[in-house]
Design a protein around this motif. Structure first.
Motif, PDB file in Angstrom:
ATOM      1  N   VAL A  50      -4.019   1.169   4.218  1.00  0.00           N
ATOM      2  CA  VAL A  50      -3.585   0.234   5.556  1.00  0.00           C
ATOM      3  C   VAL A  50      -2.453  -0.722   5.007  1.00  0.00           C
ATOM      4  N   LYS A  51      -2.531  -1.426   3.837  1.00  0.00           N
ATOM      5  CA  LYS A  51      -1.893  -2.407   3.411  1.00  0.00           C
ATOM      6  C   LYS A  51      -0.548  -1.756   2.956  1.00  0.00           C
ATOM      7  N   ALA A  52      -0.672  -0.429   2.503  1.00  0.00           N
ATOM      8  CA  ALA A  52       0.553   0.319   1.894  1.00  0.00           C
ATOM      9  C   ALA A  52       1.549   0.316   3.166  1.00  0.00           C
ATOM     10  N   TYR A  53       1.202   0.334   4.385  1.00  0.00           N
ATOM     11  CA  TYR A  53       1.893   0.536   5.691  1.00  0.00           C
ATOM     12  C   TYR A  53       2.174  -0.879   6.133  1.00  0.00           C
ATOM     13  N   GLY A  54       1.476  -2.097   5.727  1.00  0.00           N
ATOM     14  CA  GLY A  54       1.481  -3.244   6.430  1.00  0.00           C
ATOM     15  C   GLY A  54       1.005  -3.039   7.778  1.00  0.00           C
ATOM     16  N   GLY A  55      -0.109  -2.186   7.956  1.00  0.00           N
ATOM     17  CA  GLY A  55      -0.774  -2.164   9.355  1.00  0.00           C
ATOM     18  C   GLY A  55      -1.775  -3.113   9.577  1.00  0.00           C
ATOM     19  N   ARG A  56      -2.556  -2.605  10.512  1.00  0.00           N
ATOM     20  CA  ARG A  56      -3.878  -3.401  10.818  1.00  0.00           C
ATOM     21  C   ARG A  56      -5.203  -2.558  10.550  1.00  0.00           C
ATOM     22  N   LEU A  57      -6.155  -3.300  10.032  1.00  0.00           N
ATOM     23  CA  LEU A  57      -7.429  -2.604   9.523  1.00  0.00           C
ATOM     24  C   LEU A  57      -7.889  -1.484  10.168  1.00  0.00           C
ATOM     25  N   VAL A  58      -8.063  -1.937  11.640  1.00  0.00           N
ATOM     26  CA  VAL A  58      -8.455  -1.054  12.551  1.00  0.00           C
ATOM     27  C   VAL A  58      -7.899   0.317  12.508  1.00  0.00           C
ATOM     28  N   GLN A  59      -6.499   0.288  12.191  1.00  0.00           N
ATOM     29  CA  GLN A  59      -5.588   1.405  12.331  1.00  0.00           C
ATOM     30  C   GLN A  59      -6.453   2.699  11.114  1.00  0.00           C
ATOM     31  N   GLY A  60      -7.089   2.011  10.209  1.00  0.00           N
ATOM     32  CA  GLY A  60      -7.454   2.919   8.891  1.00  0.00           C
ATOM     33  C   GLY A  60      -8.944   3.333   8.788  1.00  0.00           C
ATOM     34  N   PHE A  61      -9.668   2.556  10.164  1.00  0.00           N
ATOM     35  CA  PHE A  61     -10.966   3.041  10.116  1.00  0.00           C
ATOM     36  C   PHE A  61     -11.325   4.612  10.045  1.00  0.00           C
ATOM     37  N   GLY A  62     -10.670   5.496  10.959  1.00  0.00           N
ATOM     38  CA  GLY A  62     -10.650   6.808  11.139  1.00  0.00           C
ATOM     39  C   GLY A  62     -10.343   7.860   9.968  1.00  0.00           C
ATOM     40  N   LEU A  63      -9.563   7.120   8.995  1.00  0.00           N
ATOM     41  CA  LEU A  63      -8.962   8.036   7.906  1.00  0.00           C
ATOM     42  C   LEU A  63     -10.140   8.780   7.134  1.00  0.00           C
ATOM     43  N   PRO A  64      -9.708  10.006   6.702  1.00  0.00           N
ATOM     44  CA  PRO A  64     -10.707  10.624   5.916  1.00  0.00           C
ATOM     45  C   PRO A  64     -10.158  10.515   4.396  1.00  0.00           C
TER      46      PRO A  64
END
Length: 249
Positions: free
Chosen positions: A174-188
């Motif tokens: 998530v931090k590599a993209y500068g996104g929000r943590l919620v956007q990473g919850f579903g990542l495998p």
């Protein structure tokens, strides 16, 4: 003058100054944030007004650790760029991710340890976490992880270790993209490291490569870089440059 020394674990996938051909080198520094008062004072002198204001908040212990982490990051970035660390002005993304003159910088802190990643040519994210207790790990995995990963944590004989490993990978991505943590919850993100994530979903275009970083117990850490090109993490433990603390005051 050196800004650090080799960690006891050495660098991951190679200890030389240069990565293998076709592989990017990313520098990762582990920063012990409980430092003597002269070190804290010297590092505080490097911070900008906004950083000092945050360090001066209601929790003195947090303020000292924040000062050490952010002062050390300035020293490391300044050395890499050949600039005065006190004069660095960060450009920050929508979620506070800093960059300066093409140098990607990302940092993380947990308890008494911070981590910083420095790279050129691709966005990076780093995360370090103190291992949680098993009960919290199981609860958080059920709430935030994909079902398969929550089941993996529950079945592991050391669920807190497994949870923290997967959480660090998620936060780093998530931090590599500068996104929000919620956007990473579903990542495998389960499986042997490194993990090549072909589709990061809402975070942005893939792929993203994620690897574990050796860290002292009771911590786990992970590093992510946008793009499919392999990378090597050169991991070192930061120490205060000789003479800098003595020159303060």
């Amino acid at each position: 003058m050196s800004n650090g020394r080799e960690a006891g674990t050495g660098a991951r996938a190679g200890e030389g100054e240069e990565a293998a051909e076709g592989v990017d080198r990313i520098d990762v520094w582990l920063i012990p944030t409980d430092q003597p008062e002269p070190v804290v004072r010297a590092l505080r002198a490097l911070l900008d007004p906004a950083e000092r204001a945050r360090a001066d908040g209601p929790d003195p212990r947090f303020g000292r650790r924040f000062t050490v982490a952010h002062g050390a990051v300035r020293l490391l970035a300044g050395a890499r760029l050949g600039r005065d660390p006190a004069r660095l002005t960060w450009r920050r993304g929508p979620h506070g991710k800093p960059e300066f003159d093409g140098l990607a910088v990302n940092q993380s802190a947990s308890g008494t340890l911070a981590a910083v990643a420095l790279a050129r040519g691709r966005p990076v994210g780093v995360d370090v976490e103190e291992v949680r207790d098993a009960r919290s790990a199981l609860r958080l995995a059920r709430r935030y992880f994909p079902a398969a990963e929550a089941a993996l944590v529950a079945a592991d004989p050391a669920p807190a270790e497994r949870f923290t490993e997967l959480w660090c990978r998620r936060e780093a991505c998530v931090k590599a993209y500068g996104g929000r943590l919620v956007q990473g919850f579903g990542l495998p993100l389960a499986g042997p490291a490194p993990v090549l994530l072909a589709d990061p979903g809402a975070l942005g275009p893939g792929p993203c490569r994620v690897d574990d970083v050796p860290a002292p117990r009771p911590f786990r850490a992970a590093l992510a870089a946008v793009g499919g090109r392999p990378f090597e993490a050169r991991v070192r433990t930061w120490t205060m440059p000789d003479g800098l603390a003595m020159s303060d005051g």
